[in-house]
Design a protein around this motif. Structure first.
Motif, mmCIF file in Angstrom:
data_model
loop_
_atom_site.group_PDB
_atom_site.id
_atom_site.type_symbol
_atom_site.label_atom_id
_atom_site.label_comp_id
_atom_site.label_asym_id
_atom_site.label_seq_id
_atom_site.Cartn_x
_atom_site.Cartn_y
_atom_site.Cartn_z
ATOM 1 N N LEU A 161 53.877 47.274 34.571
ATOM 2 C CA LEU A 161 54.583 46.210 34.646
ATOM 3 C C LEU A 161 54.691 45.526 33.321
ATOM 4 C CD1 LEU A 161 54.264 46.596 37.490
ATOM 5 C CD2 LEU A 161 54.871 44.510 38.365
ATOM 6 N N GLU A 162 53.768 45.112 32.772
ATOM 7 C CA GLU A 162 53.945 44.470 31.380
ATOM 8 C C GLU A 162 54.134 45.326 30.200
ATOM 9 O OE1 GLU A 162 51.022 40.634 33.024
ATOM 10 O OE2 GLU A 162 50.428 41.995 31.254
ATOM 11 N N GLY A 163 53.491 46.567 30.210
ATOM 12 C CA GLY A 163 53.718 47.423 29.285
ATOM 13 C C GLY A 163 54.450 48.410 29.273
ATOM 14 N N GLY A 164 55.337 48.654 30.366
ATOM 15 C CA GLY A 164 56.547 49.604 30.282
ATOM 16 C C GLY A 164 55.961 51.124 30.896
ATOM 17 N N GLU A 165 54.412 51.254 30.956
ATOM 18 C CA GLU A 165 54.056 52.372 31.305
ATOM 19 C C GLU A 165 54.350 52.739 33.073
ATOM 20 O OE1 GLU A 165 49.905 51.967 30.636
ATOM 21 O OE2 GLU A 165 50.338 51.228 28.608
ATOM 22 N N ASN A 166 55.723 53.237 33.324
ATOM 23 C CA ASN A 166 56.190 53.413 34.425
ATOM 24 C C ASN A 166 57.016 54.723 34.820
ATOM 25 O OD1 ASN A 166 58.490 52.418 33.052
ATOM 26 N ND2 ASN A 166 58.702 50.451 33.870
ATOM 27 N N ASP A 167 56.577 55.429 34.448
ATOM 28 C CA ASP A 167 57.160 56.924 34.262
ATOM 29 C C ASP A 167 56.904 57.624 36.088
ATOM 30 O OD1 ASP A 167 54.383 57.673 34.550
ATOM 31 O OD2 ASP A 167 54.479 58.928 32.403
ATOM 32 N N LEU B 28 54.503 55.921 38.990
ATOM 33 C CA LEU B 28 55.084 55.378 40.262
ATOM 34 C C LEU B 28 54.246 56.136 41.461
ATOM 35 C CD1 LEU B 28 57.311 54.090 42.165
ATOM 36 C CD2 LEU B 28 58.701 56.127 41.819
ATOM 37 N N LEU B 29 53.996 57.219 41.355
ATOM 38 C CA LEU B 29 53.036 57.820 42.264
ATOM 39 C C LEU B 29 51.675 57.305 42.510
ATOM 40 C CD1 LEU B 29 53.659 61.828 41.967
ATOM 41 C CD2 LEU B 29 54.525 60.278 43.852
ATOM 42 N N GLU B 30 51.099 56.803 41.436
ATOM 43 C CA GLU B 30 49.904 56.000 41.602
ATOM 44 C C GLU B 30 50.084 54.735 41.955
ATOM 45 O OE1 GLU B 30 45.825 54.974 40.849
ATOM 46 O OE2 GLU B 30 46.997 56.798 41.142
ATOM 47 N N LEU C 245 49.352 50.814 46.481
ATOM 48 C CA LEU C 245 49.751 50.105 47.552
ATOM 49 C C LEU C 245 49.070 50.415 48.992
ATOM 50 C CD1 LEU C 245 53.308 49.858 46.288
ATOM 51 C CD2 LEU C 245 51.779 48.096 46.115
ATOM 52 N N GLU C 246 49.312 51.686 48.956
ATOM 53 C CA GLU C 246 48.787 52.179 50.638
ATOM 54 C C GLU C 246 47.256 51.970 50.654
ATOM 55 O OE1 GLU C 246 50.561 53.089 52.876
ATOM 56 O OE2 GLU C 246 52.424 53.544 52.173
ATOM 57 N N ARG C 247 46.500 52.197 49.419
ATOM 58 C CA ARG C 247 44.973 51.977 49.621
ATOM 59 C C ARG C 247 44.566 50.471 49.792
ATOM 60 N NH1 ARG C 247 40.841 52.999 44.549
ATOM 61 N NH2 ARG C 247 38.953 52.223 45.623
ATOM 62 N N HIS C 248 45.343 49.520 49.681
ATOM 63 C CA HIS C 248 44.921 48.203 49.771
ATOM 64 C C HIS C 248 45.794 47.464 50.895
ATOM 65 C CE1 HIS C 248 41.988 48.080 46.481
ATOM 66 N NE2 HIS C 248 42.966 48.465 45.574
ATOM 67 N N GLY C 249 46.683 48.283 51.518
ATOM 68 C CA GLY C 249 47.298 47.813 52.598
ATOM 69 C C GLY C 249 48.231 46.897 52.195
ATOM 70 N N ALA C 250 48.864 46.771 51.007
ATOM 71 C CA ALA C 250 49.865 45.991 50.398
ATOM 72 C C ALA C 250 51.338 45.993 51.139
ATOM 73 C CB ALA C 250 50.059 45.874 49.105
ATOM 74 N N LEU C 251 51.660 47.397 51.379
ATOM 75 C CA LEU C 251 52.643 47.329 52.033
ATOM 76 C C LEU C 251 52.954 46.803 53.734
ATOM 77 C CD1 LEU C 251 53.805 51.002 50.811
ATOM 78 C CD2 LEU C 251 54.703 48.715 49.974
ATOM 79 N N GLU C 252 51.983 47.119 54.291
ATOM 80 C CA GLU C 252 51.671 46.785 55.689
ATOM 81 C C GLU C 252 51.540 45.060 55.689
ATOM 82 O OE1 GLU C 252 52.221 48.058 58.518
ATOM 83 O OE2 GLU C 252 52.826 49.864 57.280
ATOM 84 N N ALA C 253 51.025 44.479 54.736
ATOM 85 C CA ALA C 253 50.619 43.155 54.673
ATOM 86 C C ALA C 253 52.167 42.468 54.409
ATOM 87 C CB ALA C 253 49.724 42.673 53.552
#
Length: 337
Positions: A272-278, A282-284, A289-297
């Motif tokens: 997000l800060e360094g622009g490393e977003n290929d 995105l897959l990572e 997000l899934e690993r930490h339940g961020a979407l469900e939260a």
């Protein structure tokens, strides 16, 4: 239903069919007014406006203005002008957003900025805002003008706030919720609050509908945040993953960052800060997000705001308007399912 409530008058399948049917006569007039007010002797203005206006948006916000007025027994015609004003405010915001976010797609089509450029998109957005205020003045209801003009200021503040916080990983959940309250929920709140103003229903009714719109808007944006990582371009109205590629900090990312290891925090900073977003990044991001339940939260928080919106509309007397407003809440949340 995803949104639990003691009131059980929503349809079994969440949809906005009820509010579409309820508001259809007035929305026919709204659509005609939108086309008329988008006209100009400067050919580029209607060309760009028509590109976005005809691109398949649900026009939910003006429908909410119509429904909230009908819910309190309004029988005049000024709700048509205010509903058109609300849609022009929203359309102007989309034009400006796409420039700020450098978005290529809007509602499944090329964004206006990709076709006509950033300068034209910003200026036509300004034209639409001007037309929105002309219609508000024509109504002549000072309270409604105050509500909608205040919302315009708050939305602009939210846009600037989001721009400044977009790539700062120090932004927390509370600050993020304030950003989306300003950027997104403020227009929902204003759109619904002006209905009881026209119906002269009093301060309590205004507060009730403002609470409905504000909480609906918060829920709506949080669901959009989830759809950016889990949805489809068709459902979201833009490319999925755009928030990530633009380095935009949203609630799922905030939660995953807070819950992550030091190595994972470094990944988020780089993305997000360094622009490393290929695409690989995105897959990572999706994996974390899934690993930490961020979407469900995030969905859980959206449901919480949906509950509040549902409760506000439930206090209305039984009517087709109440049913329609309740259905909108359920539809908003169920987009993520």
């Amino acid at each position: 239903m995803s949104v639990a409530s003691p009131v059980r008058e929503t349809s079994s399948k969440a949809s906005i069919d009820a509010i579409v049917a309820l508001t259809a006569p007035a929305m026919g007039e709204v659509n005609a007014m939108i086309l008329a007010m988008a006209g100009s002797n400067v050919a580029l203005i209607p060309e760009i406006a028509e590109h976005l206006i005809s691109s398949g948006g649900k026009r939910l916000r003006p429908m909410l203005t119509i429904a909230s007025a009908l819910a309190y027994g309004y029988r005049g015609s000024d709700h048509v002008k205010l509903a058109a004003s609300v849609e022009f405010m929203h359309t102007a915001t989309l034009l400006h957003d796409d420039v700020v976010d450098e978005s290529d797609l809007r509602r499944g089509k090329q964004s206006a900025r990709m076709i006509w450029g950033n300068q034209a998109s910003v200026l036509v957005g300004d034209f639409l805002l001007g037309q929105a205020f002309r219609m508000m003045v024509d109504v002549g209801e000072l309270s409604a003008l105050r509500i909608l003009s205040t919302a315009s200021v708050v939305i602009a503040e939210g846009e600037v706030w989001q721009l400044s916080a977009a790539k700062r990983m120090t932004t927390g959940e509370a600050d993020y919720l304030k950003v989306i309250e300003a950027k997104t929920a403020a227009l929902f709140a204003a759109a619904t609050e002006v209905g009881p103003v026209l119906a002269e229903a009093g301060p309590e009714a205004q507060a009730q509908m403002r609470a409905y719109g504000l909480n609906l808007g918060l829920a709506f944006q949080l669901v959009d945040d989830v759809l950016d990582y889990r949805g489809t371009a068709q459902a979201l109205g833009k490319n999925t993953g755009d928030d990530f590629r633009e380095g935009k900090l949203t609630l799922p990312v905030i939660l995953a960052h807070q819950r992550g290891s030091e190595a994972e925090k470094a990944f988020w900073r780089g993305a997000l800060e360094g622009g490393e977003n290929d695409d690989a990044a995105l897959l990572e991001a999706k994996r974390l997000l899934e690993r930490h339940g961020a979407l469900e939260a995030t969905v859980a928080r959206a449901r919480g705001f949906g509950e509040k919106a549902f409760g506000a509309a439930s206090a209305l007397p039984a009517s087709p308007s109440r049913t329609a407003l309740l259905d909108v809440v359920a539809f908003c949340i169920d987009r993520v399912n």
